[in-house]
Design an enzyme around this catalytic site. Structure first.
Site, mmCIF file in Angstrom:
data_model
loop_
_atom_site.group_PDB
_atom_site.id
_atom_site.type_symbol
_atom_site.label_atom_id
_atom_site.label_comp_id
_atom_site.label_asym_id
_atom_site.label_seq_id
_atom_site.Cartn_x
_atom_site.Cartn_y
_atom_site.Cartn_z
ATOM 1 N N HIS A 1 -18.817 43.949 28.357
ATOM 2 C CA HIS A 1 -19.267 42.545 28.272
ATOM 3 C C HIS A 1 -19.380 41.999 26.853
ATOM 4 C CE1 HIS A 1 -19.888 42.142 32.506
ATOM 5 N NE2 HIS A 1 -20.805 43.105 32.561
ATOM 6 N N ASP B 1 -15.381 47.887 37.202
ATOM 7 C CA ASP B 1 -16.813 47.580 37.302
ATOM 8 C C ASP B 1 -16.963 46.356 38.211
ATOM 9 O OD1 ASP B 1 -19.577 48.042 35.578
ATOM 10 O OD2 ASP B 1 -19.325 45.926 36.088
ATOM 11 N N HIS C 1 -18.600 43.770 37.674
ATOM 12 C CA HIS C 1 -18.631 42.538 36.873
ATOM 13 C C HIS C 1 -17.353 42.356 36.053
ATOM 14 C CE1 HIS C 1 -22.905 43.879 37.375
ATOM 15 N NE2 HIS C 1 -23.030 42.611 37.740
ATOM 16 N N ASP D 1 -21.340 49.808 40.148
ATOM 17 C CA ASP D 1 -22.130 48.699 40.710
ATOM 18 C C ASP D 1 -21.364 48.003 41.828
ATOM 19 O OD1 ASP D 1 -20.424 47.893 38.662
ATOM 20 O OD2 ASP D 1 -22.007 46.980 37.449
HETATM 21 N N1 Q9C Z 1 -28.553 38.252 38.599
HETATM 22 C C1 Q9C Z 1 -22.761 46.052 33.476
HETATM 23 O O1 Q9C Z 1 -22.651 46.360 34.638
HETATM 24 N N2 Q9C Z 1 -27.748 40.746 34.491
HETATM 25 N N3 Q9C Z 1 -23.478 44.971 33.108
HETATM 26 C C2 Q9C Z 1 -27.243 40.228 35.712
HETATM 27 C C3 Q9C Z 1 -27.784 39.235 37.902
HETATM 28 C C4 Q9C Z 1 -26.829 41.448 33.650
HETATM 29 C C5 Q9C Z 1 -24.137 44.121 34.047
HETATM 30 C C6 Q9C Z 1 -28.234 39.377 36.452
HETATM 31 C C7 Q9C Z 1 -25.874 42.367 34.355
HETATM 32 C C8 Q9C Z 1 -25.029 43.137 33.380
HETATM 33 C C9 Q9C Z 1 -22.154 46.886 32.415
HETATM 34 ZN ZN ZN Z 2 -21.246 45.860 35.961
#
Ligand code: Q9C
Ligand code: ZN
Length: 389
Positions: A201, A238, A240, A325
């Site tokens: 990210h 992932d 995301h 995730d």
């Molecule tokens: N409502 C990785 O999986 N917050 N990052 C999300 C969701 C941040 C995820 C809030 C999520 C980051 C590496």
């Molecule tokens: Zn993620």
């Protein structure tokens, strides 16, 4: 399969804002502990190799930092390294506290007016200048874990592609008399780096989504020192969208970025299928957003597409951003993938790797600590049994 680990990756432990609450971050040391116990279990067929960034010789540390600096702005890296002690010296944060931003750079509605790219003088404002969310706190050991995590990606590439020059020192360098014997062992064709914190990210100058340094970019820059023009494919699995990785290679036709991720989910402003690259990089960015609540059937269909994209690109090196995730019970992911599904997913994903091409698997997210070990073992089984095509 060989996995690289550094105990310093366990140190970073911060908080995040989620909804109206500050909570211990989902991205926790317990994640890595769970993965290590699974990989080191007596009946495990995997090997964990322990590395130590802190015991590297200065030359190797400098080389790693130079590599990181190819992707991240100097002011940003300085901020990551120093902000905690600066705040601590002024008594602005507790010894075990985390620094989170309070105000971000923002676009104004005045046409053609750009916010100054200079870091603000105000100490609180700088925390916002170098971040894009409130999931990515900086505490006293954040940099130590971040650099150890990046070092795994760096050493991982050196393990897959042993540099001919002996100038690159690793903690596992054989003694000179063993060197010839060591050189006779062929390098592995694939390996896993247990990176924590994750990396996909953060962009060139902003931390976000639990990420500080982009480990995939570290791997790519390391590979580039030996193979400056070879084609590299990144397959991001992932839940995301890896906005940081996308951004770093958006204009680069020699790096294909392909991502399968939850549609309309974090990081919210990137990941649309219409984002296809820019300039010379046009056509070399492939986003495959998938509706939340999708199960393995829908996932496999889109994975087939991703695999075809990578194969069509004929990469010389494949990097996988691997997150769990996508698991059905994940607190922040919303697919419905079951533990047993990961084997088939990985077997299919392995088809993205052309025959004879080496691959690096880099850990990203996944937050159901109790199932991370099992999910990873299932994935590794499929990845190892799957064939390059
Ligand atoms: N409502 C990785 O999986 N917050 N990052 C999300 C969701 C941040 C995820 C809030 C999520 C980051 C590496
Ligand atoms: Zn993620």
């Amino acid at each position: 399969m060989l996995a690289l680990h550094d105990a310093d990756c366990l140190l970073h432990e911060t908080v995040e804002f989620i909804g109206a609450k500050a909570i211990p971050a989902h991205e926790s040391p317990a994640r890595l502990q769970a993965i290590l116990s699974a990989l080191k279990a007596p009946d495990s067929s995997h090997q964990v190799q322990e590395l130590s960034y802190t015991s590297l010789p200065e030359t190797a540390k400098n080389d790693l930092f130079t590599t990181i600096s190819q992707n991240h702005d100097a002011g940003y890296l300085h901020h990551l390294q120093t902000v905690f002690s600066t705040w601590r010296d002024k008594d602005l944060v507790e010894a075990d506290g985390s620094i989170l931003p309070e105000c971000w750079r923002f676009p104004t509605s005045i046409k053609d007016y750009h916010v100054s790219p200079q870091a603000p003088r105000d100490i609180y404002a700088r925390a916002g200048f170098y971040a894009f969310d409130m999931s990515t706190g900086i505490m006293k050991t954040t940099w130590q874990s971040t650099i150890a995590s990046a070092n795994l990606a760096y050493q991982g590439v050196h393990t897959l592609f042993p540099p001919s020059s002996s100038s690159i020192a690793t903690t596992t360098s054989p003694a000179p008399e063993e060197a010839t014997e060591e050189a006779a062992t062929p390098p592995p064709t694939t390996l896993l780096t247990l990176c924590r914190p994750p990396g996909h990210h953060c962009d060139g100058a902003r931390a976000g989504g639990y990420c500080y340094v982009n480990n995939v970019a570290v791997a790519i820059s390391t590979y580039r020192t030996q193979f400056p023009t070879a084609r590299i494919a990144v397959l991001d699995l992932d839940f995301h969208h890896g906005n940081g990785t996308q951004e770093l290679y958006y204009a680069d036709p020699s790096v294909l970025y392909v991502s399968i991720h939850g549609e309309h989910e974090f990081p919210y402003y990137t990941g649309a299928a219409t984002e296809t690259g820019i300039g010379e990089g046009e056509g070399f960015n492939v986003n495959l957003p998938l509706a939340p609540e999708s199960g393995v059937g829908a996932y496999m269909e889109v994975l087939d597409k991703a695999v075809r994209e990578v194969r069509g690109f004929e990469p010389a090196f494949v990097v996988v951003s691997l997150g769990f995730d996508t698991y059905e019970l994940d607190p922040i992911g919303r697919f419905r993938i079951a533990t047993g599904d990961y084997e088939g997913i990985a077997r299919r994903a392995k088809g993205a790797v052309p025959e004879g091409v080496r691959s690096l698997v880099v850990l990203e997210g996944g937050y159901v600590v109790e199932k991370l070990g099992e999910n990873l073992l299932s994935w590794l089984k499929g990845w190892e049994e799957g064939t390059e095509e």
